[in-house]
Write a protein that holds these residues in place. Structure first.
Motif, mmCIF file in Angstrom:
data_model
loop_
_atom_site.group_PDB
_atom_site.id
_atom_site.type_symbol
_atom_site.label_atom_id
_atom_site.label_comp_id
_atom_site.label_asym_id
_atom_site.label_seq_id
_atom_site.Cartn_x
_atom_site.Cartn_y
_atom_site.Cartn_z
ATOM 1 N N VAL A 144 0.837 -1.203 0.000
ATOM 2 C CA VAL A 144 0.000 0.000 0.000
ATOM 3 C C VAL A 144 0.874 1.256 0.000
ATOM 4 O O VAL A 144 0.632 2.192 -0.761
ATOM 5 C CB VAL A 144 -0.985 -0.014 1.192
ATOM 6 C CG1 VAL A 144 -1.689 1.321 1.333
ATOM 7 C CG2 VAL A 144 -2.003 -1.138 1.013
ATOM 8 N N ALA A 145 1.920 1.262 0.830
ATOM 9 C CA ALA A 145 2.835 2.414 0.889
ATOM 10 C C ALA A 145 3.541 2.642 -0.447
ATOM 11 O O ALA A 145 3.904 3.765 -0.781
ATOM 12 C CB ALA A 145 3.858 2.228 2.007
ATOM 13 N N VAL A 202 -4.328 -3.305 -2.420
ATOM 14 C CA VAL A 202 -4.626 -4.674 -2.005
ATOM 15 C C VAL A 202 -6.118 -4.905 -2.241
ATOM 16 O O VAL A 202 -6.963 -4.250 -1.634
ATOM 17 C CB VAL A 202 -4.270 -4.901 -0.517
ATOM 18 C CG1 VAL A 202 -4.670 -6.305 -0.087
ATOM 19 C CG2 VAL A 202 -2.790 -4.661 -0.287
ATOM 20 N N ASP A 203 -6.445 -5.824 -3.162
ATOM 21 C CA ASP A 203 -7.834 -6.123 -3.491
ATOM 22 C C ASP A 203 -8.409 -7.157 -2.545
ATOM 23 O O ASP A 203 -9.565 -7.091 -2.162
ATOM 24 C CB ASP A 203 -7.948 -6.666 -4.924
ATOM 25 C CG ASP A 203 -7.302 -5.750 -5.938
ATOM 26 O OD1 ASP A 203 -7.514 -4.533 -5.848
ATOM 27 O OD2 ASP A 203 -6.567 -6.254 -6.809
ATOM 28 N N ARG A 204 -7.609 -8.137 -2.189
ATOM 29 C CA ARG A 204 -8.097 -9.238 -1.371
ATOM 30 C C ARG A 204 -6.928 -9.860 -0.613
ATOM 31 O O ARG A 204 -5.820 -9.946 -1.123
ATOM 32 C CB ARG A 204 -8.753 -10.273 -2.273
ATOM 33 C CG ARG A 204 -9.423 -11.377 -1.516
ATOM 34 C CD ARG A 204 -10.189 -12.267 -2.453
ATOM 35 N NE ARG A 204 -10.803 -13.305 -1.647
ATOM 36 C CZ ARG A 204 -11.831 -14.019 -2.021
ATOM 37 N NH1 ARG A 204 -12.359 -13.828 -3.194
ATOM 38 N NH2 ARG A 204 -12.313 -14.946 -1.236
ATOM 39 N N SER A 259 -4.333 -10.619 -3.556
ATOM 40 C CA SER A 259 -4.619 -10.163 -4.909
ATOM 41 C C SER A 259 -4.365 -8.654 -4.880
ATOM 42 O O SER A 259 -4.866 -7.954 -3.995
ATOM 43 C CB SER A 259 -6.074 -10.465 -5.264
ATOM 44 O OG SER A 259 -6.407 -9.816 -6.464
ATOM 45 N N LEU A 260 -3.575 -8.167 -5.828
ATOM 46 C CA LEU A 260 -3.121 -6.777 -5.804
ATOM 47 C C LEU A 260 -3.437 -6.052 -7.109
ATOM 48 O O LEU A 260 -3.544 -6.672 -8.168
ATOM 49 C CB LEU A 260 -1.603 -6.739 -5.570
ATOM 50 C CG LEU A 260 -1.072 -7.465 -4.330
ATOM 51 C CD1 LEU A 260 0.441 -7.589 -4.409
ATOM 52 C CD2 LEU A 260 -1.485 -6.736 -3.073
ATOM 53 N N LYS A 261 -3.511 -4.730 -7.009
ATOM 54 C CA LYS A 261 -3.563 -3.830 -8.178
ATOM 55 C C LYS A 261 -4.655 -4.231 -9.171
ATOM 56 O O LYS A 261 -4.369 -4.503 -10.329
ATOM 57 C CB LYS A 261 -2.182 -3.813 -8.845
ATOM 58 C CG LYS A 261 -1.861 -2.560 -9.609
ATOM 59 C CD LYS A 261 -0.424 -2.589 -10.064
ATOM 60 C CE LYS A 261 -0.148 -1.388 -10.942
ATOM 61 N NZ LYS A 261 1.217 -1.408 -11.448
ATOM 62 N N TYR A 296 -1.116 -12.103 -12.064
ATOM 63 C CA TYR A 296 -2.201 -12.615 -11.227
ATOM 64 C C TYR A 296 -2.214 -14.133 -11.362
ATOM 65 O O TYR A 296 -2.240 -14.654 -12.478
ATOM 66 C CB TYR A 296 -3.529 -12.011 -11.686
ATOM 67 C CG TYR A 296 -4.686 -12.407 -10.816
ATOM 68 C CD1 TYR A 296 -4.848 -11.855 -9.551
ATOM 69 C CD2 TYR A 296 -5.623 -13.331 -11.256
ATOM 70 C CE1 TYR A 296 -5.922 -12.204 -8.743
ATOM 71 C CE2 TYR A 296 -6.702 -13.689 -10.462
ATOM 72 C CZ TYR A 296 -6.843 -13.125 -9.196
ATOM 73 O OH TYR A 296 -7.893 -13.479 -8.400
ATOM 74 N N LEU A 297 -2.156 -14.836 -10.252
ATOM 75 C CA LEU A 297 -1.992 -16.287 -10.269
ATOM 76 C C LEU A 297 -3.017 -16.972 -9.389
ATOM 77 O O LEU A 297 -3.568 -16.379 -8.464
ATOM 78 C CB LEU A 297 -0.586 -16.651 -9.797
ATOM 79 C CG LEU A 297 0.565 -16.089 -10.636
ATOM 80 C CD1 LEU A 297 1.868 -16.155 -9.882
ATOM 81 C CD2 LEU A 297 0.659 -16.852 -11.949
#
Length: 178
Positions: free
Chosen positions: A73-74, A79-81, A97-99, A144-145
């Protein structure tokens, strides 16, 4: 209070995982510089279709650690999940899960005796156990994996084994020094 210096062997990943050391970014250097007994290692890696970076933080002080999602985040990575995932029989990790679902990440804390995704378990171990040697493993993948994929399971297993070996000195014959 003086923290004891960590004694951890260099990380030895299996030969099929291609990796190279990269320097910590300025905020990582500043943060970990406050803890002289801490050993950090950051690497770029490629294995099969997996690409990304991995940060390992070995320390005897629980204060060295904070949740990696705070760093994401910084750094401007949303952060989605965030969920607990059993990546291997030995590794329960936090899976992120990001971005906007463009990236994935995973992390866990590992000592010679225990692997956990729970920071409170790490802090509690300082109170209840004599062994204070822990490694935070934080992995950021470039895509994304699916955490259920065999590729993720194999990678997590290989990283877990390499960390265990570096903490305990146990050698697995399919590992090479890097």
């Amino acid at each position: 209070v003086e923290t004891p210096k960590m004694a951890i062997a260099p990380l030895r990943l299996p030969a099929n995982i291609k990796s190279e050391s990269i320097t910590l970014n300025p905020s990582e250097q500043k943060f970990f510089g406050n803890y002289p007994g801490t050993q950090t290692e950051k690497r770029r890696f490629v294995v099969g279709n997996l690409r990304g970076s991995m940060l390992t933080v070995a320390s005897t002080s629980w204060q060295t650690y904070h949740a990696p999602e705070l760093c994401f985040v910084a750094s401007g990575i949303s952060v989605d999940r965030l969920e607990r995932k059993q990546l291997t029989s030995a590794v329960i990790a936090r899976w992120l899960s990001l971005k906007n679902h463009q990236l994935s990440a995973a992390y866990w804390l590992q000592s010679p005796q225990l692997t956990t995704d729970n920071f409170m378990a790490r802090i509690g171990s300082d109170i209840t156990h004599k062994n204070h040697s822990w490694v935070l493993v934080s992995i950021l993948f470039d895509s994304y994996l699916n955490p259920e994929s065999d590729e993720i399971k194999d990678f997590a297993s290989n990283v877990h084994d390499a960390i265990k070996q570096s903490l305990t000195g146990e050698v697995n014959e399919n590992q090479t020094g890097i």
